[in-house]
Motif scaffolding. Sequence first.
Motif, short mmCIF file in Angstrom:
data_model
loop_
_atom_site.label_atom_id
_atom_site.label_comp_id
_atom_site.label_asym_id
_atom_site.label_seq_id
_atom_site.Cartn_x
_atom_site.Cartn_y
_atom_site.Cartn_z
N GLU A 1 0.94 -1.35 0.14
CA GLU A 1 0.08 0.02 -0.08
C GLU A 1 0.62 1.38 -0.13
O GLU A 1 0.51 2.29 -0.55
N MET A 2 2.06 1.07 0.57
CA MET A 2 2.84 2.28 0.53
C MET A 2 3.82 2.58 -0.54
O MET A 2 4.49 3.57 -0.79
N GLY A 3 3.65 1.41 -1.46
CA GLY A 3 4.13 1.55 -2.88
C GLY A 3 5.81 1.16 -2.63
O GLY A 3 6.57 1.11 -3.58
N ILE A 4 6.09 0.34 -1.61
CA ILE A 4 7.43 -0.34 -1.46
C ILE A 4 7.50 -1.48 -1.89
O ILE A 4 6.73 -2.51 -1.73
N GLU A 5 8.46 -1.92 -2.72
CA GLU A 5 8.75 -3.20 -3.49
C GLU A 5 8.88 -4.25 -2.17
O GLU A 5 9.86 -3.93 -1.40
N ASN A 6 8.26 -5.31 -2.09
CA ASN A 6 8.65 -6.23 -1.05
C ASN A 6 8.39 -7.77 -1.46
O ASN A 6 7.60 -7.84 -2.42
N ARG A 7 8.75 -8.52 -0.67
CA ARG A 7 8.58 -10.08 -0.93
C ARG A 7 8.83 -10.67 0.37
O ARG A 7 9.43 -10.35 1.31
N ILE A 8 8.00 -12.10 0.40
CA ILE A 8 8.15 -12.85 1.51
C ILE A 8 9.18 -13.90 1.16
O ILE A 8 9.24 -14.89 0.11
N ILE A 9 10.44 -13.74 1.72
CA ILE A 9 11.46 -14.79 1.50
C ILE A 9 11.19 -16.04 2.43
O ILE A 9 10.66 -16.02 3.51
N LEU A 10 12.05 -17.09 2.25
CA LEU A 10 11.81 -18.38 3.20
C LEU A 10 10.44 -18.51 3.41
O LEU A 10 9.72 -18.31 4.61
N THR B 1 12.21 -3.04 -0.06
CA THR B 1 13.44 -2.13 -0.59
C THR B 1 12.76 -0.82 -0.91
O THR B 1 11.87 -0.45 -1.73
N ILE B 2 13.33 0.34 -0.36
CA ILE B 2 13.23 1.77 -0.58
C ILE B 2 14.26 2.13 -1.45
O ILE B 2 15.54 2.08 -0.84
N TYR B 3 14.10 2.59 -2.71
CA TYR B 3 15.17 2.98 -3.54
C TYR B 3 15.35 4.63 -3.72
O TYR B 3 14.42 5.18 -3.95
N GLY B 4 16.37 5.21 -3.08
CA GLY B 4 16.53 6.51 -3.16
C GLY B 4 16.69 7.15 -4.37
O GLY B 4 17.20 6.28 -5.27
N GLY B 5 16.31 8.41 -4.57
CA GLY B 5 16.27 9.09 -5.96
C GLY B 5 17.52 9.87 -6.02
O GLY B 5 17.66 10.40 -7.15
N GLN B 6 18.49 10.07 -5.22
CA GLN B 6 19.72 10.71 -5.32
C GLN B 6 21.00 9.83 -5.49
O GLN B 6 20.91 9.01 -4.95
N ALA B 7 22.06 10.64 -6.01
CA ALA B 7 23.16 9.84 -6.01
C ALA B 7 23.85 9.55 -4.56
O ALA B 7 23.48 10.44 -3.83
N GLY B 8 24.82 8.96 -4.50
CA GLY B 8 25.65 8.69 -3.14
C GLY B 8 26.56 9.90 -3.01
O GLY B 8 26.54 10.96 -3.84
N GLN C 1 9.58 6.34 2.48
CA GLN C 1 9.01 6.22 1.44
C GLN C 1 8.55 7.25 0.77
O GLN C 1 8.84 7.72 -0.54
N ALA C 2 8.10 8.08 1.72
CA ALA C 2 7.43 9.68 1.22
C ALA C 2 8.41 10.41 0.72
O ALA C 2 8.20 11.54 0.10
N HIS C 3 9.67 10.44 1.36
CA HIS C 3 10.89 11.10 1.05
C HIS C 3 12.00 10.32 0.10
O HIS C 3 12.87 10.90 0.06
N ARG C 4 11.31 9.50 -0.69
CA ARG C 4 12.29 8.45 -1.41
C ARG C 4 13.08 9.39 -2.40
O ARG C 4 14.59 9.07 -2.74
N GLU C 5 12.63 10.63 -2.92
CA GLU C 5 13.28 11.19 -4.21
C GLU C 5 14.63 11.97 -3.49
O GLU C 5 15.26 12.44 -4.21
N GLU C 6 14.45 12.13 -2.13
CA GLU C 6 15.51 12.96 -1.44
C GLU C 6 16.57 12.30 -0.70
O GLU C 6 17.33 12.69 -0.58
N LEU C 7 16.31 10.98 -0.98
CA LEU C 7 17.32 9.91 -0.19
C LEU C 7 18.37 9.79 -1.11
O LEU C 7 18.35 9.60 -2.22
N LYS C 8 19.66 9.82 -0.27
CA LYS C 8 20.98 9.58 -1.15
C LYS C 8 21.33 8.33 -0.70
O LYS C 8 22.74 7.82 -0.57
#
Length: 409
Positions: free
Chosen positions: A50-59, A68-75, A131-138
């Motif tokens: 619902e939050m738009g976060i890619e996820n999976r159940i492992i094992l 996983t939340i993917y940041g939108g900025q370079a390191g 997730q709400a600020h993912r575009e600002e995450l480095k």
Amino acid sequence: MSRIDEMIRPEEWQALEQDVIAWRRYLHAHAELSGHEQKSAAWIAGLLTEMGIENRIILESENAVVGTIYGGQAGKGGDKPLTVGLRADFDALPIPEKTGLPFASQNEGVMHACGHDLHAALLLGCARILQAHREELKGNVRLLFQPDEENNGGAERMIAAGALKDPDVDYCLGLHVNAGALPGHIGIKYGSMYAASDGYEIEFHGLGSHGAKPEAGIDAIMVGAEFLTTVQTVVSRMVSPQEPALFTIGLIRGGNVSNQIADYVYMKGITRTYNPETRLFLRERIRRIAEHTAAMYGARAEVRINPSYTMLINDERVAKLVEQSARDVVGDEAVNIETRAQMGCEDFAYLAQAVPSCFFHLGCMNTTDPNAVNEAHNACLNPDESCLLPGVKVQVNNVLELFYRGKID
């Protein structure tokens, strides 16, 4: 000023707090035992979706959820962005709840008596705000919702299943609520934080006879009693008093009726140690005492050692970052540097072995409910939920500090 003050508006925190409390109460009401967290795992995965976060159940049969939340900025400096792992466990204990809360466990005999419901709700809060600020995450954030902490330990199996890969996790952070500290207060321990643990099963095989003819039998209860007396000298006389170590027998079964010389006794216990050499020494010496005590009476001993969690050691550099981050968020007066050894154990230790990590404490003492018992694994544990938002803030700030600094030298 903290990193979160630069990025996140006060009204965002206000809107988040009630959701985090509601999530905690849902998990508390639907407590599930270690290895049986299917519904909780599916619920967590659904929220992440619902939050738009890619996820999976492992094992899949073991209910571990990875998002996983993917940041939108370079390191930092244009380098490959960091990935920071955040871990929370979400299994409950086989304890009948006695809190009388309106959201008490609906699963009879099962209770979140260790605060794992708070851990998972807090991590969901971190997920929502990051997730709400993912575009600002480095950098990227790996969300690790771990089952089975209270029983067989899910962390090691999650690592083996690739929970720290694609993208590779550079640092990992985790926390445990502490009912002995005020709500929102942070406890940091440098270096060794939790002990290593081994489980012991000890059987004494004697010879049964009529209670009126003790000379015809070999009394397994007497052998067990002699062992219990002697084995206490292992820690008190064979390990330095400056070396944290303990041996506990928590279960004894033996005998059938009052007028029989018992032919069998079963014991179950644990050791806790900080030094790997001491851990091996206790294994060898406890086994030897059991076997020699049995032989002295003509009985036989069988000793099974079940290695459990390894020692949790915080990375000094990451711990220093978390300490300063916490001071920036909750203030110097609410941050405590812990010095005493914790003889409990915690399977976050395997994550700390895999990547530089820091595990810390979040105070949740309830000072308003007269019926609350501020002790983990107690049927009346009722943590103060006001600890949740400060916990989210500190953990989010930790992530942002790691992104800002890049690789820690």
